[in-house]
Design a protein around this motif. Structure first.
Motif, mmCIF file in Angstrom:
data_model
loop_
_atom_site.group_PDB
_atom_site.id
_atom_site.type_symbol
_atom_site.label_atom_id
_atom_site.label_comp_id
_atom_site.label_asym_id
_atom_site.label_seq_id
_atom_site.Cartn_x
_atom_site.Cartn_y
_atom_site.Cartn_z
ATOM 1 N N LEU A 182 1.519 -9.743 11.009
ATOM 2 C CA LEU A 182 2.967 -9.923 11.100
ATOM 3 C C LEU A 182 3.253 -11.415 11.108
ATOM 4 O O LEU A 182 2.676 -12.153 11.904
ATOM 5 N N ARG A 188 9.104 -7.611 11.992
ATOM 6 C CA ARG A 188 9.077 -6.287 12.617
ATOM 7 C C ARG A 188 8.504 -5.328 11.583
ATOM 8 O O ARG A 188 8.713 -5.497 10.388
ATOM 9 N N GLN A 193 6.626 -0.994 11.121
ATOM 10 C CA GLN A 193 6.200 0.300 11.659
ATOM 11 C C GLN A 193 4.743 0.497 11.271
ATOM 12 O O GLN A 193 4.370 0.280 10.113
ATOM 13 N N GLU A 224 5.096 -7.162 20.553
ATOM 14 C CA GLU A 224 5.443 -5.898 21.196
ATOM 15 C C GLU A 224 4.950 -4.736 20.356
ATOM 16 O O GLU A 224 4.966 -4.801 19.130
ATOM 17 N N ALA A 254 6.596 1.013 16.582
ATOM 18 C CA ALA A 254 7.291 -0.166 16.059
ATOM 19 C C ALA A 254 6.633 -1.397 16.667
ATOM 20 O O ALA A 254 6.421 -1.468 17.875
ATOM 21 N N ALA A 263 6.507 -5.808 16.689
ATOM 22 C CA ALA A 263 7.308 -7.002 16.421
ATOM 23 C C ALA A 263 6.597 -8.198 17.034
ATOM 24 O O ALA A 263 5.835 -8.061 18.002
ATOM 25 N N SER A 264 6.834 -9.366 16.437
ATOM 26 C CA SER A 264 6.255 -10.587 16.978
ATOM 27 C C SER A 264 7.166 -11.761 16.693
ATOM 28 O O SER A 264 7.607 -11.946 15.557
ATOM 29 N N ARG A 265 7.439 -12.542 17.704
ATOM 30 C CA ARG A 265 8.282 -13.718 17.539
ATOM 31 C C ARG A 265 7.524 -14.860 16.859
ATOM 32 O O ARG A 265 8.069 -15.560 16.020
#
Length: 69
Positions: A4, A9, A11, A29, A50, A52-54
């Motif tokens: 990522l 974000r 799936q 997350e 799901a 996600a990564s900043r």
């Protein structure tokens, strides 16, 4: 492996068997739960996830084989 980019974000694709995820690089997350480097998590068969990564993250995803009784 699943990578990522920062701010991304995605799936995790559904699978008919248990999947194990292991964070190799970064943090983020998985289904709203925090994960960081060296965190492992599991997904039940057909469970959605799901991620996600900043700042960016790399995951090793392992699909366990389906065994018949």
């Amino acid at each position: 492996m699943l990578k990522l980019d920062a701010g991304a974000r995605a799936q995790i694709p559904l699978r008919a068997s248990i999947q194990i995820g292991f964070v190799v690089v970064g943090e983020g997350e998985a289904n709203g739960e925090p994960v960081r480097k060296y965190t492992a998590f599991s997904l039940k068969p057909q469970e959605t996830c799901a991620i996600a990564s900043r700042d960016g993250m790399e995951l090793l995803l392992v699909g366990l084989p389906m065994l018949s009784a």
